[in-house]
Design an enzyme around this catalytic site. Structure first.
Site, short mmCIF file in Angstrom:
data_model
loop_
_atom_site.label_atom_id
_atom_site.label_comp_id
_atom_site.label_asym_id
_atom_site.label_seq_id
_atom_site.Cartn_x
_atom_site.Cartn_y
_atom_site.Cartn_z
N SER A 69 -7.98 -2.15 -5.85
CA SER A 69 -9.11 -2.65 -6.65
C SER A 69 -10.41 -1.93 -6.31
O SER A 69 -11.47 -2.27 -6.85
CB SER A 69 -9.26 -4.17 -6.44
OG SER A 69 -9.49 -4.48 -5.08
N LYS A 96 -11.90 -1.64 -3.19
CA LYS A 96 -12.72 -2.31 -2.17
C LYS A 96 -13.35 -1.31 -1.20
O LYS A 96 -14.54 -1.38 -0.91
CB LYS A 96 -11.87 -3.31 -1.37
CG LYS A 96 -11.25 -4.41 -2.21
CD LYS A 96 -10.47 -5.39 -1.36
CE LYS A 96 -9.27 -4.80 -0.65
NZ LYS A 96 -8.23 -4.25 -1.55
N GLU A 131 -13.82 1.83 -1.67
CA GLU A 131 -14.78 2.65 -2.43
C GLU A 131 -16.14 1.95 -2.51
O GLU A 131 -17.18 2.57 -2.34
CB GLU A 131 -14.27 2.85 -3.87
CG GLU A 131 -13.10 3.77 -4.02
CD GLU A 131 -13.49 5.24 -3.94
OE1 GLU A 131 -12.61 6.04 -3.61
OE2 GLU A 131 -14.67 5.58 -4.19
N GLU A 175 -10.49 -3.24 5.87
CA GLU A 175 -9.23 -3.96 6.14
C GLU A 175 -9.48 -5.14 7.08
O GLU A 175 -8.78 -5.34 8.08
CB GLU A 175 -8.18 -3.01 6.75
CG GLU A 175 -7.86 -1.79 5.90
CD GLU A 175 -6.89 -2.07 4.76
OE1 GLU A 175 -6.58 -3.24 4.49
OE2 GLU A 175 -6.48 -1.08 4.12
N GLN A 214 -8.80 -8.12 7.01
CA GLN A 214 -7.72 -9.09 7.23
C GLN A 214 -6.89 -8.76 8.47
O GLN A 214 -6.18 -9.61 8.99
CB GLN A 214 -6.81 -9.18 5.99
CG GLN A 214 -5.88 -7.99 5.75
CD GLN A 214 -6.54 -6.82 5.02
OE1 GLN A 214 -7.73 -6.84 4.76
NE2 GLN A 214 -5.76 -5.80 4.71
N CYS A 264 0.55 -5.39 -17.82
CA CYS A 264 -0.05 -5.68 -19.13
C CYS A 264 -1.42 -5.06 -19.33
O CYS A 264 -1.99 -5.16 -20.42
CB CYS A 264 -0.14 -7.19 -19.32
SG CYS A 264 -1.37 -7.97 -18.25
N CYS A 319 -1.26 -8.97 -12.56
CA CYS A 319 -1.95 -10.23 -12.86
C CYS A 319 -1.01 -11.37 -12.50
O CYS A 319 0.17 -11.17 -12.22
CB CYS A 319 -2.37 -10.28 -14.33
SG CYS A 319 -1.00 -10.55 -15.46
ZN LIG Z 1 -0.28 -8.52 -16.28
#
Ligand SMILES: [Zn+2]
Length: 195
Positions: A21, A23, A25, A88, A90, A147, A177
């Site tokens: 996602s 992050k 960057e 990172e 976590q 999707c 998703c």
């Molecule tokens: Zn999806």
């Protein structure tokens, strides 16, 4: 979005989201801005992150910055910097929460980035606590490979080898998703058809 920065010193920012996602960057973007303003910055990586050469942070898109791999939390207390970036997050020990609080109280701007959930959609405890304590939060999304919608889940491709601590790359995780992740889990749970 307009944000009012605390006038009397330190604050905590958390950048979270699934894998791919952007992050790291975003972390680099903020640190680069601070550096341009003449502020002293440090990028810190957890001890368990062995993906990169020990003195660099490299994003999936290939951008790199000098970073320090932290072997013990005491190191963080001693660093001389106006802005600390932790990648990172976590994978740091739970004690990191108090160390960050201490540095923020000393006037340091701390920017953490990391996964909010593991592939089972469980919150990473350290990240959940930091999200609660942060002044500023950004939750990023990637693009769902199923999707094209906004992806919030780091879907593990082979969940049979379940282990929460796996520092992943493109071959083991897919950004999906909620709906596509559910669909894929249902397909994987189905017994193989006899041939
Ligand atoms: Zn999806």
């Amino acid at each position: 979005m307009m944000r009012t920065v605390p006038q009397r010193g330190g604050w905590l920012e958390v950048i979270c989201g699934p894998m791919f996602s952007g992050k790291s960057e975003e972390l680099m973007r903020r640190l680069t801005r601070a550096e341009i303003a003449g502020q002293r910055i440090e990028i810190l990586r957890p001890p368990r992150d062995t993906r990169h050469a020990s003195d660099e942070l490299i994003t999936h898109s290939g951008r790199r910055m000098r970073a320090r791999r932290i072997e013990s939390l005491d190191q963080i207390s001693r660093l001389d910097a106006a802005v600390l970036g932790l990648d990172e997050i976590q994978f740091f020990d739970p004690g990191i929460v108090e160390v960050i609080d201490e540095r923020v109280s000393q006037g340091v701007r701390v920017i953490c980035c990391g996964l909010d959930m593991d592939y089972r959609r469980q919150a990473w405890p350290v990240v959940a606590t930091l999200l609660a304590r942060a002044e500023f939060i950004d939750k990023l999304q990637s693009v769902c490979l199923g999707c094209g919608g906004p992806a919030t889940i780091s879907h593990r491709i082979d969940p049979s080898q379940a282990q929460q601590v796996q520092i992943g790359a493109q071959e083991t995780y897919r950004a999906l998703c909620r709906r596509c992740s559910d669909d894929e889990a249902a397909v994987n749970a189905r017994p193989l058809a006899p041939t």
